[in-house]
Design a protein around this motif. Structure first.
Motif, mmCIF file in Angstrom:
data_model
loop_
_atom_site.group_PDB
_atom_site.id
_atom_site.type_symbol
_atom_site.label_atom_id
_atom_site.label_comp_id
_atom_site.label_asym_id
_atom_site.label_seq_id
_atom_site.Cartn_x
_atom_site.Cartn_y
_atom_site.Cartn_z
ATOM 1 N N UNK A 134 82.638 38.505 -0.321
ATOM 2 C CA UNK A 134 81.790 39.494 -0.991
ATOM 3 C C UNK A 134 80.318 39.089 -0.926
ATOM 4 N N UNK A 135 80.082 37.791 -0.862
ATOM 5 C CA UNK A 135 78.711 37.289 -0.733
ATOM 6 C C UNK A 135 78.106 37.765 0.591
ATOM 7 N N UNK A 136 78.923 37.796 1.627
ATOM 8 C CA UNK A 136 78.448 38.258 2.936
ATOM 9 C C UNK A 136 78.101 39.745 2.920
ATOM 10 N N UNK A 137 78.727 40.482 1.987
ATOM 11 C CA UNK A 137 78.461 41.912 1.846
ATOM 12 C C UNK A 137 77.379 42.178 0.800
ATOM 13 N N UNK A 138 76.766 41.115 0.276
ATOM 14 C CA UNK A 138 75.696 41.192 -0.720
ATOM 15 C C UNK A 138 76.144 41.852 -2.023
ATOM 16 N N UNK A 139 77.413 41.703 -2.375
ATOM 17 C CA UNK A 139 77.909 42.203 -3.649
ATOM 18 C C UNK A 139 77.730 41.172 -4.755
ATOM 19 N N UNK A 140 77.574 39.913 -4.356
ATOM 20 C CA UNK A 140 77.496 38.823 -5.324
ATOM 21 C C UNK A 140 76.579 37.736 -4.757
ATOM 22 N N UNK A 141 75.837 37.090 -5.630
ATOM 23 C CA UNK A 141 74.968 35.986 -5.221
ATOM 24 C C UNK A 141 75.382 34.757 -6.022
ATOM 25 N N UNK A 142 76.137 33.862 -5.377
ATOM 26 C CA UNK A 142 76.630 32.657 -6.031
ATOM 27 C C UNK A 142 75.591 31.554 -5.960
ATOM 28 N N UNK A 143 75.257 30.976 -7.092
ATOM 29 C CA UNK A 143 74.383 29.812 -7.107
ATOM 30 C C UNK A 143 75.208 28.547 -6.906
ATOM 31 N N UNK A 144 76.377 28.506 -7.528
ATOM 32 C CA UNK A 144 77.265 27.355 -7.402
ATOM 33 C C UNK A 144 78.681 27.816 -7.716
ATOM 34 N N UNK A 145 79.657 27.139 -7.144
ATOM 35 C CA UNK A 145 81.067 27.425 -7.425
ATOM 36 C C UNK A 145 81.850 26.126 -7.293
ATOM 37 N N UNK A 146 82.772 25.917 -8.232
ATOM 38 C CA UNK A 146 83.608 24.719 -8.227
ATOM 39 C C UNK A 146 85.035 25.131 -8.540
#
Length: 184
Positions: free
Chosen positions: A25-37
């Protein structure tokens, strides 16, 4: 301002698959993740962290490049820029890897381990720090994912919508605990 969301899953692999969906979804610009664990608690109860950003690799790469640059410049002074680049690159990569391994980025690891130790053995959790999100589209993409909200920095209304979207159809939740639907 970023929002923190921590969601627990019953399967030890489900947090990984949800993170994969979020990355798509990040590639589709639906979400902008700063960090994920991703946190996995194995059958013995040991908590394992899987960082989405490898700071050691980033530090080694950037340190190696800057070390090569500075080594080449110093090498020019001694009329041997190639040796300077080689030595500078090796030293820079080593120092960058060391500083990257000691750095903490995004979500605090101590917080993740403390909250991760509260999930059931043989399960997983996903911690995400979001800069921007299109909630309706992301929740529609995550349809069929079942999890339990552990902690968020969202407003109570948004947190309730998230928990409802992650709950199984026909099952209401109250504080993360399933509650039978009221009889009509």
């Amino acid at each position: 301002m970023s929002d923190l969301i921590a969601v627990a899953f019953d399967s030890p692999t489900e947090a990984d698959s949800v993170l994969l969906k979020l990355t798509e979804m990040r590639k589709e610009y639906l979400i902008d993740l700063e960090d994920a664990v991703v946190v996995v608690r194995d059958a013995a109860g040991v908590v394992h962290l899987k960082q989405s950003i490898n700071l050691t690799t980033i530090g080694a790469t950037s340190g190696g490049m800057s070390g090569m640059l500075w080594g080449g410049l110093v090498g020019l002074l001694f009329l041997n820029p190639l040796a300077g680049m080689a030595v500078g690159g090796a030293l820079g990569a080593g120092m960058g890897a060391l500083s990257g391994s000691l750095a903490d980025y995004g979500i605090d690891d101590k917080f993740i381990k403390e909250l991760g130790s509260t999930i059931a053995p043989n399960s997983s959790a996903l911690f995400v720090l979001l800069r921007k999100v299109q909630p309706e589209k992301v929740l529609a993409e995550l349809q069929g994912v079942h999890g339990r909200v552990l902690r968020t920095s969202l407003s109570p209304e948004k947190e309730q919508k998230l928990q409802e979207a992650l709950s199984a159809p026909g099952v209401l939740t109250h504080g993360g605990t399933p509650v039978a639907p009221a009889a009509s």
